[in-house]
Motif scaffolding. Structure first.
Motif, PDB file in Angstrom:
ATOM      1  N   ARG A   1      61.107  -4.753   0.595  1.00 12.01           N
ATOM      2  CA  ARG A   1      60.813  -6.156   0.312  1.00 12.01           C
ATOM      3  C   ARG A   1      61.956  -6.793  -0.482  1.00 12.01           C
ATOM      4  O   ARG A   1      62.386  -7.897  -0.191  1.00 12.01           O
ATOM      5  CB  ARG A   1      59.503  -6.271  -0.469  1.00 12.01           C
ATOM      6  CG  ARG A   1      59.126  -7.719  -0.776  1.00 12.01           C
ATOM      7  CD  ARG A   1      57.739  -7.852  -1.373  1.00 12.01           C
ATOM      8  NE  ARG A   1      57.552  -6.972  -2.499  1.00 12.01           N
ATOM      9  CZ  ARG A   1      56.567  -6.080  -2.616  1.00 12.01           C
ATOM     10  NH1 ARG A   1      55.679  -5.960  -1.659  1.00 12.01           N
ATOM     11  NH2 ARG A   1      56.472  -5.311  -3.662  1.00 12.01           N
TER      12      ARG A   1
ATOM     13  N   SER B   1      62.926  -4.091  13.981  1.00 12.80           N
ATOM     14  CA  SER B   1      62.924  -4.838  12.725  1.00 12.80           C
ATOM     15  C   SER B   1      63.383  -3.940  11.585  1.00 12.80           C
ATOM     16  O   SER B   1      63.444  -2.725  11.719  1.00 12.80           O
ATOM     17  CB  SER B   1      61.539  -5.424  12.430  1.00 12.80           C
ATOM     18  OG  SER B   1      60.659  -4.419  12.024  1.00 12.80           O
TER      19      SER B   1
ATOM     20  N   ARG C   1      58.450  -2.750   8.328  1.00 15.71           N
ATOM     21  CA  ARG C   1      57.181  -2.979   8.982  1.00 15.71           C
ATOM     22  C   ARG C   1      56.042  -2.758   8.006  1.00 15.71           C
ATOM     23  O   ARG C   1      56.020  -1.756   7.285  1.00 15.71           O
ATOM     24  CB  ARG C   1      57.036  -1.984  10.130  1.00 15.71           C
ATOM     25  CG  ARG C   1      55.719  -2.089  10.817  1.00 15.71           C
ATOM     26  CD  ARG C   1      55.697  -1.185  12.025  1.00 15.71           C
ATOM     27  NE  ARG C   1      54.698  -1.665  12.949  1.00 15.71           N
ATOM     28  CZ  ARG C   1      54.682  -1.384  14.229  1.00 15.71           C
ATOM     29  NH1 ARG C   1      55.621  -0.623  14.745  1.00 15.71           N
ATOM     30  NH2 ARG C   1      53.743  -1.844  15.002  1.00 15.71           N
ATOM     31  N   VAL C   2      55.126  -3.702   7.993  1.00 17.23           N
ATOM     32  CA  VAL C   2      53.960  -3.569   7.126  1.00 17.23           C
ATOM     33  C   VAL C   2      53.014  -2.578   7.791  1.00 17.23           C
ATOM     34  O   VAL C   2      52.578  -2.782   8.923  1.00 17.23           O
ATOM     35  CB  VAL C   2      53.261  -4.933   6.934  1.00 17.23           C
ATOM     36  CG1 VAL C   2      52.008  -4.780   6.092  1.00 17.23           C
ATOM     37  CG2 VAL C   2      54.220  -5.934   6.302  1.00 17.23           C
TER      38      VAL C   2
ATOM     39  N   VAL D   1      61.145  -8.657   8.875  1.00 13.95           N
ATOM     40  CA  VAL D   1      59.899  -7.995   8.494  1.00 13.95           C
ATOM     41  C   VAL D   1      58.859  -8.210   9.588  1.00 13.95           C
ATOM     42  O   VAL D   1      58.635  -9.323  10.042  1.00 13.95           O
ATOM     43  CB  VAL D   1      59.359  -8.532   7.148  1.00 13.95           C
ATOM     44  CG1 VAL D   1      58.024  -7.873   6.803  1.00 13.95           C
ATOM     45  CG2 VAL D   1      60.365  -8.287   6.029  1.00 13.95           C
ATOM     46  N   LEU D   2      58.242  -7.120  10.000  1.00 19.30           N
ATOM     47  CA  LEU D   2      57.226  -7.177  11.046  1.00 19.30           C
ATOM     48  C   LEU D   2      55.851  -6.977  10.422  1.00 19.30           C
ATOM     49  O   LEU D   2      55.620  -5.993   9.718  1.00 19.30           O
ATOM     50  CB  LEU D   2      57.520  -6.071  12.069  1.00 19.30           C
ATOM     51  CG  LEU D   2      56.464  -5.769  13.115  1.00 19.30           C
ATOM     52  CD1 LEU D   2      56.281  -6.940  14.058  1.00 19.30           C
ATOM     53  CD2 LEU D   2      56.861  -4.530  13.908  1.00 19.30           C
ATOM     54  N   THR D   3      54.954  -7.912  10.655  1.00 17.20           N
ATOM     55  CA  THR D   3      53.586  -7.731  10.146  1.00 17.20           C
ATOM     56  C   THR D   3      52.664  -7.440  11.327  1.00 17.20           C
ATOM     57  O   THR D   3      52.543  -6.302  11.734  1.00 17.20           O
ATOM     58  CB  THR D   3      53.118  -8.937   9.299  1.00 17.20           C
ATOM     59  OG1 THR D   3      53.450 -10.138   9.973  1.00 17.20           O
ATOM     60  CG2 THR D   3      53.786  -8.939   7.954  1.00 17.20           C
ATOM     61  N   THR D   4      52.009  -8.441  11.891  1.00 17.09           N
ATOM     62  CA  THR D   4      51.106  -8.153  13.013  1.00 17.09           C
ATOM     63  C   THR D   4      51.812  -8.188  14.362  1.00 17.09           C
ATOM     64  O   THR D   4      51.270  -7.714  15.354  1.00 17.09           O
ATOM     65  CB  THR D   4      49.973  -9.198  13.088  1.00 17.09           C
ATOM     66  OG1 THR D   4      50.571 -10.488  13.273  1.00 17.09           O
ATOM     67  CG2 THR D   4      49.154  -9.198  11.820  1.00 17.09           C
TER      68      THR D   4
ATOM     69  N   ARG E   1      46.712 -16.443  13.993  1.00 14.37           N
ATOM     70  CA  ARG E   1      48.167 -16.319  14.134  1.00 14.37           C
ATOM     71  C   ARG E   1      48.596 -16.602  15.565  1.00 14.37           C
ATOM     72  O   ARG E   1      49.538 -17.342  15.814  1.00 14.37           O
ATOM     73  CB  ARG E   1      48.611 -14.894  13.778  1.00 14.37           C
ATOM     74  CG  ARG E   1      48.629 -14.598  12.311  1.00 14.37           C
ATOM     75  CD  ARG E   1      48.785 -13.107  12.084  1.00 14.37           C
ATOM     76  NE  ARG E   1      48.614 -12.788  10.682  1.00 14.37           N
ATOM     77  CZ  ARG E   1      49.613 -12.463   9.856  1.00 14.37           C
ATOM     78  NH1 ARG E   1      50.827 -12.369  10.300  1.00 14.37           N
ATOM     79  NH2 ARG E   1      49.384 -12.201   8.595  1.00 14.37           N
TER      80      ARG E   1
ATOM     81  N   TYR F   1      57.339  -1.217   4.939  1.00 14.90           N
ATOM     82  CA  TYR F   1      57.438  -2.280   3.955  1.00 14.90           C
ATOM     83  C   TYR F   1      56.939  -1.767   2.609  1.00 14.90           C
ATOM     84  O   TYR F   1      55.794  -1.357   2.473  1.00 14.90           O
ATOM     85  CB  TYR F   1      56.579  -3.457   4.416  1.00 14.90           C
ATOM     86  CG  TYR F   1      56.840  -4.759   3.701  1.00 14.90           C
ATOM     87  CD1 TYR F   1      58.052  -5.408   3.835  1.00 14.90           C
ATOM     88  CD2 TYR F   1      55.861  -5.341   2.912  1.00 14.90           C
ATOM     89  CE1 TYR F   1      58.285  -6.609   3.201  1.00 14.90           C
ATOM     90  CE2 TYR F   1      56.087  -6.550   2.281  1.00 14.90           C
ATOM     91  CZ  TYR F   1      57.303  -7.180   2.423  1.00 14.90           C
ATOM     92  OH  TYR F   1      57.528  -8.374   1.796  1.00 14.90           O
TER      93      TYR F   1
ATOM     94  N   LYS G   1      49.468  -0.503   7.158  1.00 11.62           N
ATOM     95  CA  LYS G   1      48.286  -0.399   6.291  1.00 11.62           C
ATOM     96  C   LYS G   1      48.164   1.031   5.799  1.00 11.62           C
ATOM     97  O   LYS G   1      48.436   1.975   6.554  1.00 11.62           O
ATOM     98  CB  LYS G   1      47.039  -0.781   7.077  1.00 11.62           C
ATOM     99  CG  LYS G   1      47.053  -2.231   7.542  1.00 11.62           C
ATOM    100  CD  LYS G   1      45.713  -2.590   8.173  1.00 11.62           C
ATOM    101  CE  LYS G   1      45.834  -3.792   9.059  1.00 11.62           C
ATOM    102  NZ  LYS G   1      45.638  -3.496  10.482  1.00 11.62           N
TER     103      LYS G   1
ATOM    104  N   LYS H   1      50.734 -15.707   6.486  1.00 14.17           N
ATOM    105  CA  LYS H   1      50.143 -14.748   5.541  1.00 14.17           C
ATOM    106  C   LYS H   1      48.655 -15.010   5.336  1.00 14.17           C
ATOM    107  O   LYS H   1      48.235 -16.144   5.134  1.00 14.17           O
ATOM    108  CB  LYS H   1      50.882 -14.850   4.199  1.00 14.17           C
ATOM    109  CG  LYS H   1      50.961 -13.531   3.496  1.00 14.17           C
ATOM    110  CD  LYS H   1      51.831 -13.650   2.266  1.00 14.17           C
ATOM    111  CE  LYS H   1      51.660 -12.389   1.436  1.00 14.17           C
ATOM    112  NZ  LYS H   1      52.478 -12.423   0.254  1.00 14.17           N
TER     113      LYS H   1
END
Ligand SMILES: [Zn+2]
Ligand SMILES: [Zn+2]
Length: 243
Positions: A90, A232, A235-236, A206-209, A179, A85, A238, A172
């Motif tokens: 985005r 996906s 992917r976010v 979009v994949l976050t957690t 979550r 991501y 870190k 978010k």
């Protein structure tokens, strides 16, 4: 019949007349559904790298599977994302979400398709939206991507297999625990579905957690599904995970 033929020809003529444009910035490129060299440099393709299970970049001490997955096998047997991501990823996701851009879905599917393993003929299942959100927006962006992915891979997509029965607020800024709590009980499998032992590939933009996908996997397995995977677009990741 003549009408359909004329439609086909005019579509072909349109494809022919309009030069393909970069999915990132719109400059003319040589190939459809691709990026110009400048945008290409700004995209971090994840592909099939990282942990064989969760796809997170591996630490130097880890081999094929990360320590966390070895300690506790995740519910989703394999998670993959086409890109990390970032600005471009985005931009595409936003344009897809608010613009129903089939061309964007096609671009995403192009880079996601190599990540879908088709050996056991999985069913492609988009992460569903709640009907109130579907009504506001008019379409589910993940379903658009799943449809294009089905076209590219020849696999079956079923946008109605999962239903979102609970409207959840935007996740978010929430902790993993919050979550999980919010998405618990949010999904249902359509009652007539026969999933016994079937492999399912969840499709998301979009994949976050992963807590939403995890809640989907849970109900799919309760309904008899075998292996559940997730593919996906972005992917976010870190910054600390990118070393
Ligand atoms: Zn570009
Ligand atoms: Zn892992």
């Amino acid at each position: 019949m003549v009408g359909a033929l004329v439609g086909k020809i005019s579509r072909w003529a349109l494809d022919f007349a309009l030069p393909p444009r970069c999915a990132g910035c719109g400059t003319i490129v040589a190939d459809v559904h691709s990026f110009c060299p400048d945008c290409w440099k700004g995209v971090e393709f994840l592909g099939d790298s990282g942990c064989s299970t969760c796809g997170i970049p591996l630490q130097a001490t880890e081999q094929a599977t990360c320590g966390a997955c070895l300690a506790r096998a995740p519910r989703i047997a394999r998670t993959r994302a086409a890109v990390a991501y970032g600005d471009l990823a985005r931009g595409l996701a936003i344009r897809l979400k608010y613009g129903r851009k089939v061309a964007i879905a096609r671009t995403m599917a192009r880079y996601m398709a190599p990540l879908v393993r088709s050996d056991d003929e999985p069913i492609l299942v988009p992460v569903p939206l709640h009907r109130s959100r579907l009504w506001q927006r008019g379409f589910n962006q993940s379903a658009l991507v799943a449809r294009e992915l089905a076209r590219t891979t020849g696999l079956r997509a079923d946008p109605y297999l999962l239903k979102r029965v609970k409207r959840t607020p935007a996740l978010k800024g929430m902790s993993l625990r919050q979550r999980r709590k919010l998405v618990a009980g949010a999904f249902k499998v359509k009652p007539e579905a026969d999933l016994q032992g079937r492999t399912i590939v969840l499709v998301d933009d979009v994949l976050t957690t992963g807590s939403t996908a995890n809640a989907c996997a849970r109900v799919l397995q309760q309904a008899g599904a075998g292996r559940v995977e997730l593919v996906s677009w972005a992917r976010v990741i870190k910054p600390m995970q990118l070393s």
